[in-house]
Design a protein around this motif. Structure first.
Motif, PDB file in Angstrom:
ATOM      1  N   ASP A 144       9.282   8.596   5.794  1.00  0.00           N
ATOM      2  CA  ASP A 144       9.584   8.866   4.388  1.00  0.00           C
ATOM      3  C   ASP A 144       9.392   7.650   3.483  1.00  0.00           C
ATOM      4  N   VAL A 145       8.926   6.532   4.038  1.00  0.00           N
ATOM      5  CA  VAL A 145       8.694   5.348   3.199  1.00  0.00           C
ATOM      6  C   VAL A 145       7.504   5.583   2.262  1.00  0.00           C
ATOM      7  N   CYS A 146       6.447   6.241   2.788  1.00  0.00           N
ATOM      8  CA  CYS A 146       5.302   6.655   1.954  1.00  0.00           C
ATOM      9  C   CYS A 146       4.657   5.463   1.245  1.00  0.00           C
ATOM     10  N   LEU A 147       4.225   4.495   2.041  1.00  0.00           N
ATOM     11  CA  LEU A 147       3.663   3.268   1.481  1.00  0.00           C
ATOM     12  C   LEU A 147       2.415   3.499   0.647  1.00  0.00           C
ATOM     13  N   LEU A 148       1.637   4.532   0.958  1.00  0.00           N
ATOM     14  CA  LEU A 148       0.390   4.733   0.219  1.00  0.00           C
ATOM     15  C   LEU A 148       0.620   5.117  -1.231  1.00  0.00           C
ATOM     16  N   GLU A 149       1.877   5.410  -1.596  1.00  0.00           N
ATOM     17  CA  GLU A 149       2.190   5.596  -3.009  1.00  0.00           C
ATOM     18  C   GLU A 149       1.930   4.311  -3.801  1.00  0.00           C
ATOM     19  N   ILE A 150       1.953   3.170  -3.120  1.00  0.00           N
ATOM     20  CA  ILE A 150       1.605   1.905  -3.781  1.00  0.00           C
ATOM     21  C   ILE A 150       0.187   1.976  -4.322  1.00  0.00           C
ATOM     22  N   ASN A 151      -0.732   2.558  -3.529  1.00  0.00           N
ATOM     23  CA  ASN A 151      -2.120   2.702  -3.985  1.00  0.00           C
ATOM     24  C   ASN A 151      -2.205   3.548  -5.249  1.00  0.00           C
ATOM     25  N   LYS A 152      -1.422   4.626  -5.294  1.00  0.00           N
ATOM     26  CA  LYS A 152      -1.437   5.485  -6.481  1.00  0.00           C
ATOM     27  C   LYS A 152      -0.950   4.723  -7.710  1.00  0.00           C
ATOM     28  N   LEU A 153       0.144   3.961  -7.544  1.00  0.00           N
ATOM     29  CA  LEU A 153       0.660   3.189  -8.668  1.00  0.00           C
ATOM     30  C   LEU A 153      -0.353   2.142  -9.124  1.00  0.00           C
ATOM     31  N   LYS A 154      -1.003   1.474  -8.166  1.00  0.00           N
ATOM     32  CA  LYS A 154      -2.004   0.463  -8.516  1.00  0.00           C
ATOM     33  C   LYS A 154      -3.189   1.091  -9.229  1.00  0.00           C
ATOM     34  N   ASN A 155      -3.704   2.184  -8.667  1.00  0.00           N
ATOM     35  CA  ASN A 155      -4.899   2.807  -9.241  1.00  0.00           C
ATOM     36  C   ASN A 155      -4.655   3.309 -10.655  1.00  0.00           C
ATOM     37  N   LYS A 156      -3.449   3.786 -10.923  1.00  0.00           N
ATOM     38  CA  LYS A 156      -3.176   4.381 -12.227  1.00  0.00           C
ATOM     39  C   LYS A 156      -2.655   3.374 -13.251  1.00  0.00           C
ATOM     40  N   TYR A 157      -1.889   2.371 -12.781  1.00  0.00           N
ATOM     41  CA  TYR A 157      -1.165   1.537 -13.744  1.00  0.00           C
ATOM     42  C   TYR A 157      -1.454   0.040 -13.657  1.00  0.00           C
ATOM     43  N   ALA A 158      -2.336  -0.385 -12.752  1.00  0.00           N
ATOM     44  CA  ALA A 158      -2.531  -1.825 -12.548  1.00  0.00           C
ATOM     45  C   ALA A 158      -2.885  -2.549 -13.837  1.00  0.00           C
ATOM     46  N   GLY A 159      -3.660  -1.925 -14.720  1.00  0.00           N
ATOM     47  CA  GLY A 159      -4.017  -2.584 -15.957  1.00  0.00           C
ATOM     48  C   GLY A 159      -3.027  -2.378 -17.082  1.00  0.00           C
ATOM     49  N   SER A 160      -2.054  -1.509 -16.851  1.00  0.00           N
ATOM     50  CA  SER A 160      -1.117  -1.139 -17.917  1.00  0.00           C
ATOM     51  C   SER A 160       0.235  -1.810 -17.800  1.00  0.00           C
ATOM     52  N   VAL A 161       0.605  -2.269 -16.597  1.00  0.00           N
ATOM     53  CA  VAL A 161       1.904  -2.884 -16.389  1.00  0.00           C
ATOM     54  C   VAL A 161       1.712  -4.283 -15.815  1.00  0.00           C
ATOM     55  N   LYS A 162       2.786  -5.042 -15.775  1.00  0.00           N
ATOM     56  CA  LYS A 162       2.690  -6.419 -15.290  1.00  0.00           C
ATOM     57  C   LYS A 162       2.325  -6.486 -13.815  1.00  0.00           C
ATOM     58  N   GLN A 163       3.002  -5.676 -12.977  1.00  0.00           N
ATOM     59  CA  GLN A 163       2.766  -5.741 -11.536  1.00  0.00           C
ATOM     60  C   GLN A 163       3.394  -4.536 -10.848  1.00  0.00           C
TER      61      GLN A 163
END
Length: 292
Positions: free
Chosen positions: A187-206
């Motif tokens: 249930d850790v679901c680490l690949l959600e990190i990829n989704k956050l990066k792909n969608k928001y990497a340029g929009s948020v600090k980190q």
């Protein structure tokens, strides 16, 4: 040039100090000197604002973990006032360690913001408290870190848009998180990190990662996937009374986690040249020579 930011490790003390101010200071000292982390994080709640009268006066749902006869008394026992938080921040500064706190309500947000910490954390449970978020965006100039546990993709998108509207999105850090204590690996679901990066990497600090699992392997994987901030619950003794201790790291575990993250950071690079200096001697000695 490194493609990865250096790891930033947060020891989440929360209320694992058992309501004891001296234990809290000892946890700061151990986190800095022994574990060598970058920051510690406490939490601040205004319990009578956060809880209904019925919730406040109800018994703790797990009495073995309670520090009071009611859930409200339990929460008050674990709470430090703002002057105690001020002293903890000053102690962190003496130790050259970053102080922060989660805030669960508007009153707590105002109090912690008055201390002017480098960043304030918004727990998953409160990331839709827009009156609190609006006040912080308008009145607090530091970074705002937000966990995304128990939050839908649509809710995350609304959250980021809100920070954009406030022109504060470059002060926003989004943490991948699963809200559970402890969380099984499936249930850790680490690949959600990829989704956050792909969608928001340029929009948020980190992008960060807040883990409630067991062990330290998952955190290293989270960093490798691009979570430059890693937050873990921290305790001096996992057998202490309280629901968070079982999902926390003791000092030895947190020290090893920090060590391993830095080792992986050093290893995450491309070769500077085809044959590295360290390989030259072995190449001369061992490499097959077809003409010999």
């Amino acid at each position: 040039m490194k493609e990865y930011n250096t790891p930033f490790v947060i020891a989440e003390i929360g209320c694992n100090h058992k309501g004891d101010f001296e234990i809290a200071k000892e946890m700061i000292r151990v986190a800095k000197i022994f574990c060598k982390v970058d920051a510690v994080k406490f939490q601040k709640r205004s319990n009578k604002e956060l809880l209904s009268k019925e919730q406040y006066e109800a018994p703790h749902p797990n009495p073995i973990n309670s520090y009071g006869d009611t859930y409200g008394e339990h929460r008050e026992f674990l709470e430090f006032n703002i002057e105690q938080h001020r002293e903890l921040k000053e102690y962190c500064e003496e130790m050259q360690l970053t102080y922060s706190s989660s805030v669960w309500d508007l009153t707590s947000a105002r109090e912690i913001a008055s201390l002017n910490p480098d960043f304030i954390k918004i727990p998953s449970a409160c990331n839709n408290n827009y009156p609190m978020l609006a006040w912080l965006c308008d009145n607090y100039k530091g970074e705002i870190h937000v966990s995304t546990g128990m939050t839908t993709p649509q809710e995350i998108s609304l959250l980021v848009d809100f920070f954009k509207d406030k022109s504060r999105n470059q002060d926003l850090s989004l943490y991948n998180c699963t809200s559970g204590y402890p969380v099984p690996f499936k249930d850790v679901c680490l690949l959600e990190i990829n989704k956050l990066k792909n969608k928001y990497a340029g929009s948020v600090k980190q992008i960060g990662f807040s883990g409630h699992h067991l062990g330290i392997a998952v955190d290293v994987a989270a960093f490798t996937l691009g979570a430059s901030v890693v937050e873990r619950h921290f305790t001096l003794d996992r057998t202490w009374r309280g629901t968070d201790h079982a999902a926390s790291l003791e000092p030895a575990g947190l020290r090893k986690l920090n060590r391993d993250l830095w080792a992986v950071y050093d290893a995450l690079s491309y070769k500077e040249k085809d044959i590295l200096d360290i390989e030259e001697e072995q190449r001369n000695k061992l490499k097959f020579r077809p003409d010999s």
